[in-house]
Design a protein around this motif. Sequence first.
Motif, PDB file in Angstrom:
ATOM      1  N   MET A   1       0.830  -1.207   0.000  1.00  0.00           N
ATOM      2  CA  MET A   1       0.000   0.000   0.000  1.00  0.00           C
ATOM      3  C   MET A   1       0.864   1.257   0.000  1.00  0.00           C
ATOM      4  N   SER A   2       1.953   1.236   0.743  1.00  0.00           N
ATOM      5  CA  SER A   2       2.872   2.382   0.735  1.00  0.00           C
ATOM      6  C   SER A   2       3.498   2.562  -0.639  1.00  0.00           C
ATOM      7  N   ALA A   3       3.889   1.457  -1.260  1.00  0.00           N
ATOM      8  CA  ALA A   3       4.515   1.536  -2.586  1.00  0.00           C
ATOM      9  C   ALA A   3       3.528   2.063  -3.627  1.00  0.00           C
ATOM     10  N   ILE A   4       2.273   1.638  -3.505  1.00  0.00           N
ATOM     11  CA  ILE A   4       1.244   2.111  -4.445  1.00  0.00           C
ATOM     12  C   ILE A   4       1.041   3.613  -4.272  1.00  0.00           C
ATOM     13  N   ARG A   5       0.913   4.030  -3.034  1.00  0.00           N
ATOM     14  CA  ARG A   5       0.678   5.461  -2.799  1.00  0.00           C
ATOM     15  C   ARG A   5       1.858   6.295  -3.307  1.00  0.00           C
ATOM     16  N   GLU A   6       3.059   5.812  -3.050  1.00  0.00           N
ATOM     17  CA  GLU A   6       4.254   6.546  -3.485  1.00  0.00           C
ATOM     18  C   GLU A   6       4.293   6.676  -5.009  1.00  0.00           C
ATOM     19  N   ALA A   7       4.038   5.571  -5.690  1.00  0.00           N
ATOM     20  CA  ALA A   7       4.037   5.610  -7.168  1.00  0.00           C
ATOM     21  C   ALA A   7       2.940   6.537  -7.676  1.00  0.00           C
ATOM     22  N   ALA A   8       1.758   6.437  -7.059  1.00  0.00           N
ATOM     23  CA  ALA A   8       0.627   7.253  -7.507  1.00  0.00           C
ATOM     24  C   ALA A   8       0.904   8.728  -7.280  1.00  0.00           C
ATOM     25  N   GLU A   9       1.444   9.062  -6.123  1.00  0.00           N
ATOM     26  CA  GLU A   9       1.709  10.478  -5.835  1.00  0.00           C
ATOM     27  C   GLU A   9       2.773  11.033  -6.772  1.00  0.00           C
ATOM     28  N   GLY A  10       3.764  10.209  -7.118  1.00  0.00           N
ATOM     29  CA  GLY A  10       4.789  10.655  -8.064  1.00  0.00           C
ATOM     30  C   GLY A  10       4.192  10.973  -9.425  1.00  0.00           C
TER      31      GLY A  10
END
Length: 314
Positions: A99-108
Amino acid sequence: MNSNPAFGADLQPFMGIPSFMRLPVTRELDGVDAAILGVPFDSGTSYRSGTRFGPRKIREASLQLWGHNPTLGITPSETLKIVDYGDVSVIPTSIEHTMSAIREAAEGILAGGAALISLGGDHSITLPLLRAHAAKYGPLSLVHLDAHLDTWEAEFEAVPYSHGTPFRHALQEGLIRPGEYVQVGIRGPVSAANDYEDAARLGARTVTIHEVFQKGIEAVLEEIHRRLTGPVYLSLDIDSADPAYAPGTGTPEVGGLTSYQLLELVRGLRGLDLVGFDLVEVSPPYDHSDITAVLAANLTFEVLSLLALKKSGK
Ligand code: MN
Ligand code: MN
């Protein structure tokens, strides 16, 4: 002929490297309007898994999409600069890390100015995607197509996150505008009589499949347009379709939407301020003749068409 033989619409569907619609694979976001992001994660699944193979199969099915949308009268790739961003680097044994990795990619991607088109993966991926979109746009207006409420409490003790809980968290975290959450296609036996009341109490407007078939798609769309006033996020669980049209999914429920009704529902969102989209729960190991993946690819194409219409002011 296209100068780049790896990409381009001059290649037949069975040729070449299967990026989404054979769009360029890049993480360079300069001037990009929309980015396709695969999220191959299925460890939030409670029953049949396999959606980790969804993004790759949907990309393969997308090679049949020839670019122009005659119904909506637009060629998305001519109006929008679209790229295939590749996949989130998920960790199949850890939903929290993923979930952290998804959010990070999405925010980027969102910070780069592109709209995000995410291909799952199971429905647990939507919570970090909503968090990323709400961080940029503020609370969202939400359209959620599904057979299931997905507002359940933790399915297993001490495990708050799964594909059955994303919208409970989203509502509780204030990611959704009050009164602006419409879920459509809900059906099937539930574990407790008060599940629907629980969803309503949390803030969902649940349009059951019974209501869809009684009122018709037009009336449902009219209510969606009337209710939603902010930036719109569309979360599409492929099990909103009847298993006859989408057998390749983990938790099939009979008596659902036809593929054409789903196309109509998505096309009917034209005119709304669509800012984000995910398509989840395509499980290729349970699919037959790629029926489900082909539907998913086409629905994604309709959403790209909506983004193109929005950009061109149509
Ligand atoms: Mn579902
Ligand atoms: Mn779902």
